[in-house]
Design an enzyme around this catalytic site. Structure first.
Site, mmCIF file in Angstrom:
data_model
loop_
_atom_site.group_PDB
_atom_site.id
_atom_site.type_symbol
_atom_site.label_atom_id
_atom_site.label_comp_id
_atom_site.label_asym_id
_atom_site.label_seq_id
_atom_site.Cartn_x
_atom_site.Cartn_y
_atom_site.Cartn_z
ATOM 1 N N ARG A 91 0.832 -1.229 0.233
ATOM 2 C CA ARG A 91 -0.112 0.102 -0.047
ATOM 3 C C ARG A 91 0.870 1.273 -0.161
ATOM 4 O O ARG A 91 1.996 1.359 0.665
ATOM 5 C CB ARG A 91 -1.026 0.007 1.336
ATOM 6 C CG ARG A 91 -1.830 -1.134 1.271
ATOM 7 C CD ARG A 91 -2.542 -1.158 2.690
ATOM 8 N NE ARG A 91 -3.504 -2.285 2.658
ATOM 9 C CZ ARG A 91 -4.940 -2.076 2.526
ATOM 10 N NH1 ARG A 91 -5.331 -0.763 2.302
ATOM 11 N NH2 ARG A 91 -5.765 -2.857 2.483
ATOM 12 N N HIS A 454 -14.702 5.931 -4.014
ATOM 13 C CA HIS A 454 -13.579 6.773 -4.488
ATOM 14 C C HIS A 454 -14.232 8.036 -4.960
ATOM 15 O O HIS A 454 -13.782 9.140 -4.394
ATOM 16 C CB HIS A 454 -13.089 6.267 -5.761
ATOM 17 C CG HIS A 454 -12.204 7.248 -6.565
ATOM 18 N ND1 HIS A 454 -12.526 7.850 -7.454
ATOM 19 C CD2 HIS A 454 -10.949 7.637 -6.143
ATOM 20 C CE1 HIS A 454 -11.594 8.597 -7.818
ATOM 21 N NE2 HIS A 454 -10.531 8.576 -7.227
ATOM 22 N N ARG A 561 -13.631 51.010 -6.930
ATOM 23 C CA ARG A 561 -12.991 51.264 -8.257
ATOM 24 C C ARG A 561 -13.950 52.469 -8.897
ATOM 25 O O ARG A 561 -15.010 51.899 -9.497
ATOM 26 C CB ARG A 561 -12.757 50.272 -9.039
ATOM 27 C CG ARG A 561 -11.785 49.327 -8.217
ATOM 28 C CD ARG A 561 -11.772 47.835 -8.965
ATOM 29 N NE ARG A 561 -10.999 46.773 -8.437
ATOM 30 C CZ ARG A 561 -11.581 45.816 -7.735
ATOM 31 N NH1 ARG A 561 -12.928 45.914 -7.705
ATOM 32 N NH2 ARG A 561 -11.020 44.669 -7.349
ATOM 33 N N ARG A 617 -11.081 55.037 -4.679
ATOM 34 C CA ARG A 617 -9.913 55.161 -5.339
ATOM 35 C C ARG A 617 -10.337 56.056 -6.465
ATOM 36 O O ARG A 617 -11.197 55.535 -7.507
ATOM 37 C CB ARG A 617 -9.200 53.876 -6.110
ATOM 38 C CG ARG A 617 -8.009 54.066 -6.707
ATOM 39 C CD ARG A 617 -7.427 52.823 -7.201
ATOM 40 N NE ARG A 617 -8.318 52.213 -8.206
ATOM 41 C CZ ARG A 617 -8.075 50.836 -8.888
ATOM 42 N NH1 ARG A 617 -7.187 50.143 -8.215
ATOM 43 N NH2 ARG A 617 -8.935 50.297 -9.744
ATOM 44 N N GLY A 773 -1.351 48.020 -3.992
ATOM 45 C CA GLY A 773 -1.846 47.253 -5.183
ATOM 46 C C GLY A 773 -0.901 46.444 -5.525
ATOM 47 O O GLY A 773 -0.103 46.729 -6.163
ATOM 48 N N THR A 774 -1.047 45.086 -4.942
ATOM 49 C CA THR A 774 -0.198 44.051 -5.215
ATOM 50 C C THR A 774 -0.233 43.562 -6.829
ATOM 51 O O THR A 774 0.736 42.842 -7.106
ATOM 52 C CB THR A 774 0.066 42.953 -4.303
ATOM 53 O OG1 THR A 774 -1.534 42.601 -4.155
ATOM 54 C CG2 THR A 774 0.264 43.472 -2.825
ATOM 55 N N ASN A 775 -1.072 43.831 -7.486
ATOM 56 C CA ASN A 775 -1.120 43.308 -8.871
ATOM 57 C C ASN A 775 -0.182 44.217 -9.591
ATOM 58 O O ASN A 775 0.991 43.623 -10.350
ATOM 59 C CB ASN A 775 -2.480 43.561 -9.672
ATOM 60 C CG ASN A 775 -3.779 42.896 -8.731
ATOM 61 O OD1 ASN A 775 -3.330 42.013 -8.011
ATOM 62 N ND2 ASN A 775 -4.979 43.428 -8.981
ATOM 63 N N ASP A 776 -0.288 45.609 -9.576
ATOM 64 C CA ASP A 776 0.845 46.360 -10.304
ATOM 65 C C ASP A 776 2.162 46.112 -9.573
ATOM 66 O O ASP A 776 3.316 46.240 -10.319
ATOM 67 C CB ASP A 776 0.150 47.683 -10.187
ATOM 68 C CG ASP A 776 -0.575 48.000 -11.435
ATOM 69 O OD1 ASP A 776 -1.095 46.862 -12.139
ATOM 70 O OD2 ASP A 776 -1.131 49.057 -11.501
ATOM 71 N N CYS A 839 -5.022 45.856 -1.322
ATOM 72 C CA CYS A 839 -6.336 45.618 -1.980
ATOM 73 C C CYS A 839 -6.433 44.976 -3.309
ATOM 74 O O CYS A 839 -6.996 45.036 -3.896
ATOM 75 C CB CYS A 839 -7.159 47.196 -2.134
ATOM 76 S SG CYS A 839 -6.143 48.152 -3.109
#
Length: 885
Positions: A91, A454, A561, A617, A773-776, A839
């Site tokens: 197993r 399963h 926004r 914003r 603004g962590t995307n940019d 944000c």
């Protein structure tokens, strides 16, 4: 370094080394439960095997043989013996449970000679040859990569030939014949003799289990559930003496949970099959009986009471819901496995709350048991409370929640069709290789199998609604048709399943939204709020979105926004006219038309939030985003000229001219945000006026406000100074004069440019709050364009482990995270009371929330539906990394 451990010698707490299954066997042996003899090969050997190019580590088989000899000595049986043969199961078992992802081989050690001895010893020829044909098919499929259809079709043909429906109706001669046909077909498929030496079989099997760690379905499962090497690295191999549930009606096999894994209710939950082997229950080949019926079973005296005692011992030791497998061989019960139960979020939450109230665990432990990403499951829709339509058919309620989708009969088809619509996977029974279909399906429906099959186990782990064992459905996979009574269901037809009741309905049923703040989940969220130190805000642009955010427990709006307010159907034409204006006066005229519309939106938001923070914003994207694209316009103008159509042509050409004027080589770091607000101050002036007037009007109605104005794309403190002096302060004075009251607000900035982070001490002289603004910021720190990189190379980078994860999904701590830490430290050197939040999309991702907590942020802001996830993640961050405030 010890490479092989006997069950009595292994440390059951070391799942990383022994795997969950091996550790469970060691623990059960330690606490005195009836466990067959055996040993565990460590996960380190799996890692060495893979590193050696899938070759067995040197000397390992010699150690395995020594341990096998110890088992022989204890049991009085001989591995490969022709009088009293020792048979084993092989197993897999990683540190984290991965139901159905890895492979198990039963009855290893059988060959044409040992099977005769087994038949004599047990005086049961049918049992011996049933075990033999099972071994050949499992070994062929797992160790030799034979297509399981080879065996399935042969077995089905034999049942048709004999005129029976169940495997149990075949006699000893049938099993003898099947075993030999299976061997022949295996040899035809592999072009090599079937291994008869037991140690050769064992080596093949160990290698197969090690290889399965890197098999597609195991890799897919780890990727889907973000299981890292730190959590589970390699699989251990447990070699366990065989005990048999298929020796007659006084034998059985079953799977139990110490509590209901679908609802979390504190009741014994499980299923068993008489005269069967363990894989029969898990694979869902036959639909089993519920465990409580064993209490009345005269063939299995005392076994149910023994299971109740084991249930109590397991929960008393582990303080967790346990999922265990057992086998009864001629009225004697053996435990084969225990592991923490794979439950859906509903059950995890309920068992957590109940165990706290029972004094088994603390509130903190209950919260730490919840996988934050699984909280999404609690937001699944459900059937309407008083739905009156009769179901087409009823199966077993295997995983709660309701799902509607177009029927597909194959996992590959599910993946393909899910790209354009919602699909429902309908199978006779599911197999581990169907896992990719589970990921994309809205729900799973099977004709065979119980609540511990399963399909049920994996669906619950994923939080997918599932109905299993709906035996009233007959599937013809080749024709892609299912029959439910007289109704034919074709691929693409819509069905709705209710995993809470087992009912299946024709067509699409309008489903209801879940209630988040009440019941057991409400209790967990209340505890999370008591523990967490970081606030959880929402990204919301409309009053309706703000209302939904409050329902989910938002403590404020961290990002409104304002450009999304421009995109409404009735407003976009005004925005376009404003952009196309040739003079300032003309532009102001259209801005004045927009102003009352924006003001009404702001009033709605402020009233809804009733004194909680509302962070607006100002306009962020470049103006060309509100206009048609260059390609679109050129095509339309070309077609108009080609057809001789002149009406509207002049207007199109004016727009084209403006689009060309506004075009930029790199608009994402171009004329947008504060740069646009500086060159076109009238736009920001209108937005500031609308927001401050809205604030004033709400205050005059006696409603509290907490207004925050946030400036995007700042890189230099002088940008903030210029805007404050020339726009913000004059407008603020005019608004206070107009309404005759004080209109308080906060002035802050997005930190989404690396320079802003590095000069945060200067920027904090103007800004009273920061919001990352962590995307940019990720784009800028990595120099990656998100749109291009996610489609072109990031998946490959993650696959090659150049990157640990997509940095746009999970915050990059060493780079982007460090830039954030610098900004927080520098900003608070200037302004100790500086409020700092986030944000970007990372604001709802658990690992990123943990980092935000660790570097001292005050809040995270995310989409409404991520708020419950964020609340749990924030509490977990405080438990792992305590801070005072």
């Amino acid at each position: 370094m010890q490479r092989v451990y006997a069950f009595e010698d292994g440390d059951g707490t070391n799942k990383k080394l022994l795997g969950g299954k091996g550790a469970g066997l060691c623990t059960m042996t330690k606490i005195g439960l009836p466990v067959p003899q055996g040993f565990v090969i460590t996960t380190e050997m799996c890692k060495q095997f893979i590193a050696n190019g899938n070759k067995m580590p040197e000397g390992l088989m010699e150690e395995v043989k020594k341990n096998m000899q110890l088992v022989e000595k204890k049991s009085g049986k001989v591995f490969g013996g022709e009088e009293n043969p020792l048979l084993v199961s092989v197993r897999s078992g990683a540190a984290m449970s991965m139901p159905g992802m890895m492979d198990t081989i039963l009855n290893l050690g059988l060959n044409d000679k040992t099977v005769v001895a087994l038949a004599k010893l047990t005086n049961n020829e049918r049992f011996a040859y049933d075990s033999y044909r099972r071994f050949v098919s499992l070994f062929g499929k797992i160790a030799l990569n034979v297509d399981d259809e080879v065996y399935d079709k042969t077995l089905e043909n034999k049942k048709v030939e004999k005129g029976v429906k169940l495997d149990t109706e075949l006699d000893a001669n049938d099993m003898k014949e099947l075993a030999q046909v299976f061997i022949k077909k295996t040899e035809e498929f592999t072009k090599q003799p079937f291994p008869v030496d037991p140690y050769a079989q064992l080596e093949f099997a160990i290698c197969a289990v090690f290889r399965s760690w890197m098999g597609k379905r195991a890799v897919d499962y780890r990727r889907e559930f973000k299981i890292t090497p730190e959590q589970a690295d390699g699989t251990a191999v447990s070699v366990v003496s065989m005990v048999y549930g298929n020796m007659g009606n006084d034998s059985a096999t079953g799977v139990c949970f110490t509590r209901d894994p679908g609802t979390g209710e504190n009741m014994f939950f499980g299923e068993y099959l008489k005269n069967a082997q363990g894989e029969d229950v898990v694979a869902g080949i036959r639909t089993p009986q519920i465990i409580s019926k064993m209490a009345e079973d005269a063939d299995l005296p005392g076994c149910y009471e023994q299971l109740l005692d084991i249930r109590k011992k397991l929960e008393g030791y582990f303080h967790e819901v346990q999922d265990f497998e057992f086998t009864i061989e001629r009225k004697k019960l053996y435990m084969l496995q225990t592991r923490n139960g794979k439950m859906n979020a509903t059950a995890t939450v309920r068992t957590g709350v109940d165990m706290v109230e029972e004094g088994l665990i603390t509130k903190e432990q209950a919260i730490m048991r919840i996988a934050p990403q699984s909280v999404d499951q609690l937001l699944h829709k459900n059937m309407p409370a008083n739905y009156a339509e009769a179901p087409l058919v009823k199966g077993l309620p295997a995983s709660p929640g309701a799902a509607t989708g177009a029927v597909v009969f194959d996992a590959d088809d599910a993946v393909e069709q899910a790209k354009g619509k919602k699909v429902l996977l309908l199978r006779e029974e599911t197999k581990p290789e169907d896992i990719h279909g589970f990921f994309v399906a809205e729900g799973i429906l099977t004709c065979r199998g119980g609540k511990t099959s399963h399909a049920a186990v994996v669906a619950r782990g994923m939080g997918k609604p599932c109905v299993s064992g709906a035996e009233g459905i007959k599937v013809d996979v080749a024709k892609k048709i299912a029959k439910i009574g007289s109704l034919e269901v074709h691929e693409g037809d819509i069905l709705t399943i209710d995993g809470s009741t087992g009912c299946v309905y024709k067509g699409e049923v309008p489903l209801e939204e879940p209630q988040v703040g009440s019941g057991y989940f409400g209790t967990i969220l209340k505890w999370a709020n008591e523990i967490k130190k970081i606030g959880v805000f929402a990204n919301a642009d409309l009053p309706s979105a703000a209302k939904k955010a409050l329902e989910f427990g938002a403590e404020g709006i961290g990002l409104c926004r304002t450009e999304r307010m421009f995109n409404a159907v009735e407003r976009l034409p005004i925005v376009v006219k404003m952009i196309l204006s040739n003079t300032l006066e003309e532009r102001k005229k259209y801005l004045n038309e927009l102003m009352p519309l924006q003001k009404q939106d702001f009033i709605g938001l402020l009233k809804t939030m009733n004194g909680l923070p509302v962070t607006v914003r100002l306009l962020d994207p470049p103006l060309h985003e509100f206009l048609p694209t260059l390609e679109e316009l050129m095509r339309e103008i070309f077609e108009m000229k080609l057809s001789g159509k002149t009406e509207g042509l002049a207007e199109k050409e004016v727009v084209l001219k403006k689009v060309k004027e506004l075009m930029e080589v790199n608009p994402m770091i171009g004329h947008r945000g504060i740069r646009l607000g500086t060159t076109n101050p009238e736009i920001y002036e209108m937005q500031i006026r609308a927001f401050l007037e809205a604030t004033a009007e709400v205050i005059k109605e006696g409603i509290k406000t907490h207004a925050e104005i946030m400036i995007p794309n700042v890189t230099e403190v002088n940008e903030l100074i210029n805007l404050r002096k020339n726009v913000l302060e004059p407008v603020h004075e005019e608004v206070e004069k107009k309404y005759g009251i004080k209109v308080p607000f906060m002035y802050g900035t997005m930190v989404e440019c690396v320079r802003a982070a590095l000069t945060a001490d200067k920027i904090a002289t103007e800004a009273s709050f920061f919001s990352f603004g962590t995307n940019d910021l990720t784009q800028g720190t990595f120099s990656y364009s998100r749109e291009d990189s996610e489609n072109k190379f990031i998946p490959k980078y993650v696959e090659l482990k150049i990157l640990p994860a997509n940095p746009f999904e999970i915050l990059d701590r060493p780079g982007v995270g460090e830039v954030m830490r610098i900004a927080v430290t520098k900003g608070r050197q200037t302004r100790p009371e500086l409020l700092v939040g986030i944000c970007g999309e990372h604001g709802g991702e658990p690992s990123s929330i943990e980092w935000c907590h660790m570097i001292g942020l005050n809040y995270v802001s995310c989409s409404s539906y991520r708020i419950p996830v964020a609340r749990i993640a924030a509490a977990q961050a405080q438990i792992r990394h305590p801070r005072e405030n």
